[in-house]
Design an enzyme around this catalytic site. Structure first.
Site, PDB file in Angstrom:
ATOM      1  N   LYS A   1      16.061  -1.859   4.437  1.00 55.53           N
ATOM      2  CA  LYS A   1      16.149  -0.524   5.059  1.00 55.53           C
ATOM      3  C   LYS A   1      17.371  -0.512   5.970  1.00 55.53           C
ATOM      4  O   LYS A   1      17.618  -1.478   6.705  1.00 55.53           O
ATOM      5  CB  LYS A   1      14.885  -0.237   5.882  1.00 55.53           C
ATOM      6  CG  LYS A   1      13.576  -0.605   5.183  1.00 55.53           C
ATOM      7  CD  LYS A   1      13.169   0.398   4.129  1.00 55.53           C
ATOM      8  CE  LYS A   1      11.936  -0.088   3.377  1.00 55.53           C
ATOM      9  NZ  LYS A   1      11.552   0.756   2.244  1.00 55.53           N
TER      10      LYS A   1
ATOM     11  N   ASP B   1       8.536  -4.258   0.072  1.00 48.69           N
ATOM     12  CA  ASP B   1       8.973  -2.914   0.498  1.00 48.69           C
ATOM     13  C   ASP B   1       8.523  -2.667   1.940  1.00 48.69           C
ATOM     14  O   ASP B   1       8.262  -1.534   2.321  1.00 48.69           O
ATOM     15  CB  ASP B   1       8.358  -1.876  -0.473  1.00 48.69           C
ATOM     16  CG  ASP B   1       8.948  -0.479  -0.300  1.00 48.69           C
ATOM     17  OD1 ASP B   1      10.065  -0.363   0.229  1.00 48.69           O
ATOM     18  OD2 ASP B   1       8.276   0.490  -0.700  1.00 48.69           O
TER      19      ASP B   1
ATOM     20  N   ASP C   1      -1.106  -6.111   2.350  1.00 49.40           N
ATOM     21  CA  ASP C   1      -0.872  -4.956   3.240  1.00 49.40           C
ATOM     22  C   ASP C   1      -2.167  -4.693   4.000  1.00 49.40           C
ATOM     23  O   ASP C   1      -3.258  -4.801   3.420  1.00 49.40           O
ATOM     24  CB  ASP C   1      -0.498  -3.721   2.400  1.00 49.40           C
ATOM     25  CG  ASP C   1       0.248  -2.662   3.213  1.00 49.40           C
ATOM     26  OD1 ASP C   1      -0.256  -2.281   4.293  1.00 49.40           O
ATOM     27  OD2 ASP C   1       1.322  -2.230   2.772  1.00 49.40           O
TER      28      ASP C   1
ATOM     29  N   ALA D   1       0.822  -1.216   0.000  1.00 47.65           N
ATOM     30  CA  ALA D   1       0.000   0.000   0.000  1.00 47.65           C
ATOM     31  C   ALA D   1       0.863   1.277   0.000  1.00 47.65           C
ATOM     32  O   ALA D   1       1.914   1.291   0.628  1.00 47.65           O
ATOM     33  CB  ALA D   1      -0.912  -0.018   1.230  1.00 47.65           C
ATOM     34  N   PRO D   2       0.410   2.317  -0.719  1.00 45.54           N
ATOM     35  CA  PRO D   2      -0.833   2.411  -1.506  1.00 45.54           C
ATOM     36  C   PRO D   2      -0.732   1.793  -2.906  1.00 45.54           C
ATOM     37  O   PRO D   2      -1.727   1.738  -3.608  1.00 45.54           O
ATOM     38  CB  PRO D   2      -1.061   3.922  -1.592  1.00 45.54           C
ATOM     39  CG  PRO D   2       0.319   4.504  -1.546  1.00 45.54           C
ATOM     40  CD  PRO D   2       1.128   3.608  -0.656  1.00 45.54           C
ATOM     41  N   GLY D   3       0.467   1.368  -3.344  1.00 46.45           N
ATOM     42  CA  GLY D   3       0.477   0.615  -4.600  1.00 46.45           C
ATOM     43  C   GLY D   3       1.456   1.075  -5.666  1.00 46.45           C
ATOM     44  O   GLY D   3       1.331   0.671  -6.829  1.00 46.45           O
TER      45      GLY D   3
HETATM   46  C1  SAM Z   1       7.097   1.986   2.333  1.00 41.67           C
HETATM   47  S1  SAM Z   1       5.474   1.423   2.399  1.00 41.67           S
HETATM   48  C2  SAM Z   1       5.260   0.621   0.873  1.00 41.67           C
HETATM   49  C3  SAM Z   1       5.032   1.545  -0.284  1.00 41.67           C
HETATM   50  C4  SAM Z   1       4.682   0.764  -1.532  1.00 41.67           C
HETATM   51  N1  SAM Z   1       5.828  -0.046  -1.984  1.00 41.67           N
HETATM   52  C5  SAM Z   1       4.304   1.677  -2.673  1.00 41.67           C
HETATM   53  O1  SAM Z   1       5.004   1.695  -3.679  1.00 41.67           O
HETATM   54  O2  SAM Z   1       3.289   2.367  -2.561  1.00 41.67           O
HETATM   55  C6  SAM Z   1       5.547   0.115   3.508  1.00 41.67           C
HETATM   56  C7  SAM Z   1       4.253  -0.658   3.677  1.00 41.67           C
HETATM   57  O3  SAM Z   1       4.562  -1.855   4.354  1.00 41.67           O
HETATM   58  C8  SAM Z   1       3.421  -2.215   5.105  1.00 41.67           C
HETATM   59  N2  SAM Z   1       3.807  -3.207   6.102  1.00 41.67           N
HETATM   60  C9  SAM Z   1       4.699  -3.087   7.106  1.00 41.67           C
HETATM   61  N3  SAM Z   1       4.788  -4.243   7.805  1.00 41.67           N
HETATM   62  C10 SAM Z   1       3.943  -5.115   7.188  1.00 41.67           C
HETATM   63  C11 SAM Z   1       3.593  -6.484   7.420  1.00 41.67           C
HETATM   64  N4  SAM Z   1       4.147  -7.180   8.430  1.00 41.67           N
HETATM   65  N5  SAM Z   1       2.713  -7.059   6.586  1.00 41.67           N
HETATM   66  C12 SAM Z   1       2.162  -6.384   5.559  1.00 41.67           C
HETATM   67  N6  SAM Z   1       2.461  -5.093   5.295  1.00 41.67           N
HETATM   68  C13 SAM Z   1       3.328  -4.468   6.107  1.00 41.67           C
HETATM   69  C14 SAM Z   1       2.907  -0.898   5.654  1.00 41.67           C
HETATM   70  O4  SAM Z   1       1.532  -0.989   5.973  1.00 41.67           O
HETATM   71  C15 SAM Z   1       3.190   0.053   4.483  1.00 41.67           C
HETATM   72  O5  SAM Z   1       2.040   0.227   3.701  1.00 41.67           O
END
Ligand code: SAM
Length: 346
Positions: A302, A273, A237, A218-220
């Site tokens: 990270k 991510d 997510d 999210a958001p995608g």
């Molecule tokens: C940096 S953002 C991702 C952005 C995404 N790659 C984009 O291009 O829009 C990190 C995401 O990882 C999700 N997240 C963190 N830990 C998670 C988990 N254990 N399971 C699923 N999602 C997770 C968060 O909710 C967040 O939306």
């Protein structure tokens, strides 16, 4: 002067210097690395110029994680007269009997370096014309000349074969934010596909009808890059996905824990991510490969910690131990405190 010159994101000079030292050690050559904090550059100066080919082979752009660019170091020119920068630079080059395919005039990506952008822009055509007059440019020459201004009066001269170097001035691919993409993160994946794969691999490995899982989607922004290539994505997510992206009909959103989710059938791509400890992510990726759940993966590690270089080595060690033979790793221009990894069983 002989050695290597690297460009990097300001703040990552120490990691570049560590990588240069490791590359020199693996090539069995001696010298020293130096890098000013936040200068956006790192250098390795060889004790013996005869060791240049060995260092070049070990410290090319593709082999290094933290380098945006990696060049063979030729000379440092100090105390340039702002009224005549050309003369001393041509003199430094005259000492070397080499022609160049092209010349790029660059500056580090630091605050001080960016202030030199105007100088670089205006000086480049002057230098190019002078090099042409001096018969120093030849289309079929193997290397490109790089003049990197580190101040109004100081420059580093370097050269590299274009095929071995990053193909963007400053090592920075300037990507335009695509209209309709749900987040700026999309540029990270776009850059990763551009930097870590070649044209033939992109055509072969990003084909319509393939299937991907995107953990932490999210958001995608990452999912969007797959969908624009007609690849189906399971987006995992708890957060909300972009509504227009869901309308594509190619995305299944699952509000699940990315560490627990597993697809019923193997997929072509695993994307990840999630903001988590890098070794936890590396272990998860290794597990997917060990269980045969994906053919290829692209993910971020990270690096908010102090010992970033050690952490990267540890994570890459975990992935190699899992039998992943093809690992390509870069600190991309659009990455901040993170690096991006492409993995394939290989
Ligand atoms: C940096 S953002 C991702 C952005 C995404 N790659 C984009 O291009 O829009 C990190 C995401 O990882 C999700 N997240 C963190 N830990 C998670 C988990 N254990 N399971 C699923 N999602 C997770 C968060 O909710 C967040 O939306």
């Amino acid at each position: 002067m002989a050695g290597r010159l690297l460009y990097c994101r300001p703040g990552f000079e120490r990691e570049c210097a560590q990588e240069l030292e490791a590359a020199a050690a693996s090539a069995g050559v001696s010298g020293f690395a130096r890098a000013a904090a936040d200068g956006g550059l790192a250098e390795f100066v060889l004790h013996d110029a005869g060791a240049q080919p060995a260092l070049d082979a070990a410290a090319g752009w593709r082999a290094l994680v933290f380098a945006r660019q990696s060049l063979g170091l030729l000379a440092r020119v100090r105390g340039l007269d702002p009224q005549d920068r050309l003369g001393p630079l041509l003199e430094a080059l005259a000492a070397r009997d080499e022609r160049y395919a092209e010349v790029w005039v660059e500056h580090p990506d630091s605050d001080d370096g960016r202030a030199l952008a105007g100088l670089c822009r205006s000086f480049a055509p002057v230098l190019r014309a002078a090099l042409r007059r001096a018969r120093r440019l030849a289309d079929d020459a193997p290397r490109r000349l790089h003049v990197c201004f580190t101040g109004g009066s100081d420059a580093l001269l370097a050269a590299e074969a274009p095929a071995r170097a990053a193909p963007w001035p400053g090592g920075i691919p300037r990507l335009r934010f695509p209209r309709g993409a749900p987040s700026r993160s999309t540029l990270k994946l776009e850059e990763a596909l551009l930097v870590l794969l070649d044209d033939a691999e992109r055509a072969r490995w990003l084909a319509p009808g393939m299937r991907a899982v995107d953990l932490g989607a999210a958001p995608g922004g990452w999912t969007w890059q797959m969908v624009r290539r007609s690849i189906r994505v399971v987006a995992v997510d708890n957060g909300p996905m972009d509504a227009a992206l869901m309308d594509s009909g190619l995305v299944e959103h699952r509000r699940e824990d990315g560490f627990r989710y597993r697809p019923a059938k193997p997929v072509d791509w695993l994307l990840c991510d999630m903001v988590e400890q890098p070794r936890r992510i590396a272990a998860l990726m290794a597990q997917w490969f060990a269980e045969g759940r994906c053919r290829m993966a692209l993910f971020n590690l990270k690096l908010p910690m102090k010992k970033r270089y050690d952490e990267v080595r540890l994570c890459l060690g975990l992935l190699r131990e899992a039998g992943i033979g093809d690992l390509r790793v870069k600190h991309l221009y659009h990455d901040r405190e993170e690096i991006t990894v492409f993995a394939r069983r290989g």
